[in-house]
Design a protein around this motif. Structure first.
Motif, PDB file in Angstrom:
ATOM      1  N   UNK A 104     -21.560  85.145 -59.566  1.00 47.37           N
ATOM      2  CA  UNK A 104     -20.616  84.036 -59.709  1.00 47.37           C
ATOM      3  C   UNK A 104     -20.230  83.452 -58.359  1.00 47.37           C
ATOM      4  N   UNK A 105     -19.500  82.338 -58.426  1.00 47.71           N
ATOM      5  CA  UNK A 105     -18.993  81.699 -57.213  1.00 47.71           C
ATOM      6  C   UNK A 105     -17.555  82.100 -56.910  1.00 47.71           C
ATOM      7  N   UNK A 106     -16.999  83.036 -57.662  1.00 49.72           N
ATOM      8  CA  UNK A 106     -15.591  83.394 -57.519  1.00 49.72           C
ATOM      9  C   UNK A 106     -15.306  83.963 -56.133  1.00 49.72           C
ATOM     10  N   UNK A 107     -14.279  83.422 -55.468  1.00 51.05           N
ATOM     11  CA  UNK A 107     -13.898  83.874 -54.125  1.00 51.05           C
ATOM     12  C   UNK A 107     -15.116  83.971 -53.223  1.00 51.05           C
ATOM     13  N   UNK A 108     -15.961  82.951 -53.289  1.00 51.73           N
ATOM     14  CA  UNK A 108     -17.290  83.074 -52.687  1.00 51.73           C
ATOM     15  C   UNK A 108     -17.260  83.387 -51.203  1.00 51.73           C
ATOM     16  N   UNK A 109     -16.498  82.635 -50.440  1.00 50.74           N
ATOM     17  CA  UNK A 109     -16.551  82.826 -48.989  1.00 50.74           C
ATOM     18  C   UNK A 109     -16.100  84.226 -48.586  1.00 50.74           C
ATOM     19  N   UNK A 110     -14.981  84.682 -49.135  1.00 47.65           N
ATOM     20  CA  UNK A 110     -14.489  86.018 -48.792  1.00 47.65           C
ATOM     21  C   UNK A 110     -15.465  87.095 -49.244  1.00 47.65           C
ATOM     22  N   UNK A 111     -15.992  86.945 -50.452  1.00 49.25           N
ATOM     23  CA  UNK A 111     -16.932  87.948 -50.969  1.00 49.25           C
ATOM     24  C   UNK A 111     -18.234  87.942 -50.179  1.00 49.25           C
ATOM     25  N   UNK A 112     -18.689  86.768 -49.766  1.00 48.25           N
ATOM     26  CA  UNK A 112     -19.924  86.681 -48.983  1.00 48.25           C
ATOM     27  C   UNK A 112     -19.770  87.417 -47.659  1.00 48.25           C
ATOM     28  N   UNK A 113     -18.645  87.225 -47.012  1.00 47.61           N
ATOM     29  CA  UNK A 113     -18.424  87.908 -45.730  1.00 47.61           C
ATOM     30  C   UNK A 113     -18.287  89.417 -45.945  1.00 47.61           C
ATOM     31  N   UNK A 114     -17.802  89.825 -47.103  1.00 47.77           N
ATOM     32  CA  UNK A 114     -17.635  91.247 -47.390  1.00 47.77           C
ATOM     33  C   UNK A 114     -18.967  91.923 -47.690  1.00 47.77           C
ATOM     34  N   UNK A 115     -19.763  91.316 -48.546  1.00 50.50           N
ATOM     35  CA  UNK A 115     -20.971  91.977 -49.024  1.00 50.50           C
ATOM     36  C   UNK A 115     -22.245  91.587 -48.273  1.00 50.50           C
ATOM     37  N   UNK A 116     -22.203  90.506 -47.516  1.00 48.03           N
ATOM     38  CA  UNK A 116     -23.359  90.135 -46.722  1.00 48.03           C
ATOM     39  C   UNK A 116     -24.355  89.268 -47.471  1.00 48.03           C
ATOM     40  N   UNK A 117     -25.452  88.983 -46.806  1.00 46.90           N
ATOM     41  CA  UNK A 117     -26.462  88.085 -47.360  1.00 46.90           C
ATOM     42  C   UNK A 117     -27.277  88.760 -48.458  1.00 46.90           C
ATOM     43  N   UNK A 118     -27.958  87.925 -49.226  1.00 46.68           N
ATOM     44  CA  UNK A 118     -28.774  88.415 -50.337  1.00 46.68           C
ATOM     45  C   UNK A 118     -30.231  88.039 -50.116  1.00 46.68           C
ATOM     46  N   UNK A 119     -31.112  88.780 -50.789  1.00 46.56           N
ATOM     47  CA  UNK A 119     -32.519  88.455 -50.735  1.00 46.56           C
ATOM     48  C   UNK A 119     -33.196  88.903 -49.454  1.00 46.56           C
ATOM     49  N   UNK A 120     -34.295  88.240 -49.149  1.00 50.09           N
ATOM     50  CA  UNK A 120     -35.127  88.615 -48.024  1.00 50.09           C
ATOM     51  C   UNK A 120     -36.284  89.466 -48.521  1.00 50.09           C
ATOM     52  N   UNK A 121     -37.507  89.056 -48.216  1.00 50.34           N
ATOM     53  CA  UNK A 121     -38.668  89.764 -48.747  1.00 50.34           C
ATOM     54  C   UNK A 121     -38.777  91.192 -48.225  1.00 50.34           C
ATOM     55  N   UNK A 122     -38.304  91.462 -47.025  1.00 53.21           N
ATOM     56  CA  UNK A 122     -38.383  92.822 -46.505  1.00 53.21           C
ATOM     57  C   UNK A 122     -37.488  93.767 -47.300  1.00 53.21           C
ATOM     58  N   UNK A 123     -36.325  93.282 -47.710  1.00 58.47           N
ATOM     59  CA  UNK A 123     -35.404  94.089 -48.507  1.00 58.47           C
ATOM     60  C   UNK A 123     -35.871  94.165 -49.965  1.00 58.47           C
ATOM     61  N   UNK A 124     -36.380  93.055 -50.453  1.00 58.63           N
ATOM     62  CA  UNK A 124     -36.950  93.044 -51.800  1.00 58.63           C
ATOM     63  C   UNK A 124     -38.124  94.007 -51.897  1.00 58.63           C
ATOM     64  N   UNK A 125     -38.949  94.065 -50.860  1.00 60.37           N
ATOM     65  CA  UNK A 125     -40.110  94.962 -50.863  1.00 60.37           C
ATOM     66  C   UNK A 125     -39.681  96.416 -50.975  1.00 60.37           C
ATOM     67  N   UNK A 126     -38.607  96.774 -50.300  1.00 64.46           N
ATOM     68  CA  UNK A 126     -38.094  98.145 -50.393  1.00 64.46           C
ATOM     69  C   UNK A 126     -37.694  98.474 -51.821  1.00 64.46           C
ATOM     70  N   UNK A 127     -37.005  97.544 -52.478  1.00 65.04           N
ATOM     71  CA  UNK A 127     -36.565  97.773 -53.853  1.00 65.04           C
ATOM     72  C   UNK A 127     -37.751  97.838 -54.809  1.00 65.04           C
ATOM     73  N   UNK A 128     -38.726  96.963 -54.617  1.00 72.63           N
ATOM     74  CA  UNK A 128     -39.922  96.979 -55.470  1.00 72.63           C
ATOM     75  C   UNK A 128     -40.634  98.329 -55.353  1.00 72.63           C
ATOM     76  N   UNK A 129     -40.813  98.807 -54.125  1.00 72.34           N
ATOM     77  CA  UNK A 129     -41.498 100.088 -53.916  1.00 72.34           C
ATOM     78  C   UNK A 129     -40.714 101.230 -54.559  1.00 72.34           C
TER      79      UNK A 129
END
Length: 578
Positions: A104-129
């Motif tokens: 969701x977009x709820x409290x987006x800016x504060x939550x984004x700074x708290x949890x960090x960025x999403x995605x990225x193929x290097x991180x996705x690759x770790x999860x896929x493996x």
């Protein structure tokens, strides 16, 4: 990642309601949050991993989900047309959790700074493996919109994403924006790069002359002794939503009757599981599931709906699961099936957010991404300005990122009104971040991003708005082509999504005065689908916007987002105050 104890417990809570086993993590500290979130017990004997609509985002990004995704007619109040708290309630996800932020977009800016960025193929690759290691034979399915959406994808004609997909271990894909690279380039990749590695499927793409299949319609793969058919469904409206001249020799369509034939053929060949890898858009998938029997699941894309639960649709042959796995590489879906006696007996479905701070980067993929980007890094990183407000694209009517494009188009070209396409791809910037060339390209990179300045009468402007509104709000999903409403700069209007075709747009005003149907106005825009525009020598839209950004003295004020007045649409579970 710096999670407080309270935040860590919220992560555990979100994972718990998603059905993940967390007992052994109860007394863990924040450093183990990622391990807990991605501890997904194996279920059944057939597993599919599903990603879609990554739009060439190789690196982690910010991406704000919509606050407006209105459902009309029979679609009102149902998935995927739930946003904010309504979506969290439907999925039983705790507000404030990491999963709530992803969805969701709820409290987006504060939550984004708290949890960090999403995605990225290097991180996705770790999860896929990790998931493939616990699920022998699991297939990774890519729903398309993979080779478009970034500067490097445009500049390499999709080669960056082709190489990344092969390393990621994609088994099967279908397509949409891939076709905007042109027929020759698509066939070159499929016949050469993908040969023996990735299956490219599309049962609904045929030649315009004799109606011959252009690509394989389906494949059957055996998983733990279970024959599984995967059918590809490319975006059916490609020649309408995108330039026809880029796919001049091919025809598309939904093609329910042919889909039924393909399903029946796969079943006749022994398939005990039939899955459709679709780029229809979720509303279209839900209708198709009610009309075509014999499909166990439709793993969908195109409309960028991150669905934490699967919808179950009844048809004359039984029931079909319908899901959608979001966009921009921020989710990986896991569908586990228990197949007994030659049929699906039970299932488990998870939509896992890919948090870059909670997943280690896969070294091999990290190295490939760095190699891909190296020749372009300086150009991508060039600072054009700093944004003082949140910049995002997503939502039925407008976003601050598109507003920036509209403002730039009007200012530079001396236009009274501007249109920006209702694309759902594009990344987000937080207040105080640099607007780089990379972000600008994330918002505009297509093979036909020509800036335009066109004289239009008030009558023509209304016709355009009515046509796009019908595409978005037609009560029959088969007349919807995905995307959001065209973004409008300078012009104010009222829209009633539930009104009849041709009667949704009213009270059109420019500078407070009613728009004159017979008067001609200067209208700026970009990404025209007509072939004539490609030959006119117009500047790319990113050059126009870059000129505007560089004239801002280093800072861009927060954009006042121009959205229409809503009539007859509220209350609606697809509308939230963000």
């Amino acid at each position: 990642m710096n999670l407080s104890k309270r935040e860590f417990l919220q992560v555990l809570g979100a994972a718990s309601v998603a059905g993940m086993g967390l007992g052994r993590w109860a007394d863990a500290d924040a450093a183990t949050a990622g391990a807990a979130l991605y501890d997904v017990p194996r279920f059944g004997n057939v597993s599919f991993l599903h990603m879609t609509d990554c739009h060439a985002q190789l690196k982690p990004v910010w991406f704000r989900e919509p606050s407006v995704n209105l459902g009309v007619g029979a679609m009102q109040g149902k998935l995927p047309h739930l946003v904010g708290e309504q979506l969290l309630k439907a999925a039983k996800i705790p507000p404030g959790s990491a999963e709530a932020h992803a969805l969701t977009c709820l409290d987006f800016e504060a939550a984004a700074r708290r949890y960090g960025k999403v995605g990225g193929f290097a991180h996705l690759a770790t999860l896929v493996k990790q998931l493939k290691a616990t699920r022998p034979g699991a297939l990774l399915l890519d729903g398309g919109d993979t080779w478009q959406g970034s500067a490097t994808a445009l500049w390499t004609q999709g080669q960056d994403m082709v190489d990344a997909a092969k390393l990621l271990g994609v088994d099967i894909m279908t397509a949409h924006w891939e076709f905007t690279l042109g027929m020759q380039r698509v066939k070159e990749i499929v016949d050469k790069d993908f040969a023996g590695k990735i299956e490219f499927l599309a049962q609904n793409v045929k030649t315009t002359d004799f109606g011959d299949p252009v690509f394989k319609p389906y494949v059957i793969r055996e998983m733990n002794g279970v024959p599984c058919a995967i059918i590809g469904q490319a975006f059916p409206y490609t020649p309408i939503a995108n330039p026809r001249y880029l796919v001049a020799d091919w025809e598309f369509g939904i093609q329910d009757e042919n889909m039924q034939k393909v399903v029946d053929e796969a079943r006749a060949k022994g398939a005990q599981v039939v899955v459709v890898l679709s780029h229809n858009g979720m509303d279209v998938d839900l209708k198709m599931a009610s009309r075509v029997s014999g499909i166990d699941a439709i793993l969908g894309g195109h409309t960028h709906d991150g669905m934490p639960v699967a919808s179950i649709v009844a048809n004359k042959g039984g029931k079909t699961l319908v899901t959608n796995a979001g966009s921009n590489g921020k989710f990986l879906a896991v569908l586990d099936l228990a197949v007994k006696g030659g049929k699906v007996a039970d299932f488990r479905y998870r939509l896992l957010p890919v948090f870059a701070n909670m997943l280690q980067a896969d070294p091999a993929m990290d190295a490939l991404v760095a190699k891909i980007r190296a020749p372009y890094e300086a150009k991508l990183a060039e600072k054009l300005a700093v944004t003082e407000g949140l910049l995002y694209r997503r939502g039925n009517f407008n976003g601050s990122g598109d507003q920036l494009l509209l403002d730039a188009l009007m200012d530079v070209q001396g236009a009274e009104i501007a249109f920006s396409p209702g694309f759902r791809w594009g990344t987000t910037l937080l207040p105080g971040e640099e607007i780089t060339r990379e972000w600008l390209m994330d918002m505009t990179a297509t093979t036909y991003s020509h800036a335009t300045l066109t004289p239009m009468t008030g009558e023509t402007i209304k016709t355009i708005l009515e046509d796009v509104a019908d595409n978005l709000f037609n009560p029959d999903p088969y007349y919807q082509q995905g995307g959001d409403m065209v973004r409008v700069g300078g012009l104010q209007y009222t829209i009633d999504p539930n009104a009849a075709m041709g009667k949704r747009i009213t009270d059109m005003r420019l500078n407070g005065k009613p728009l004159d149907a017979s008067r001609t106005y200067k209208v700026a825009g970009w990404a025209p689908v007509a072939e004539e525009a490609a030959k006119a020598g117009n500047r790319p839209v990113w050059e126009v916007v870059e000129q505007w950004l560089k004239a801002r003295n280093g800072k861009v004020a927060a954009r006042a987002v121009n959205v229409p007045k809503l009539a007859g649409a509220l209350p609606n579970a697809g509308f939230a105050d963000a």
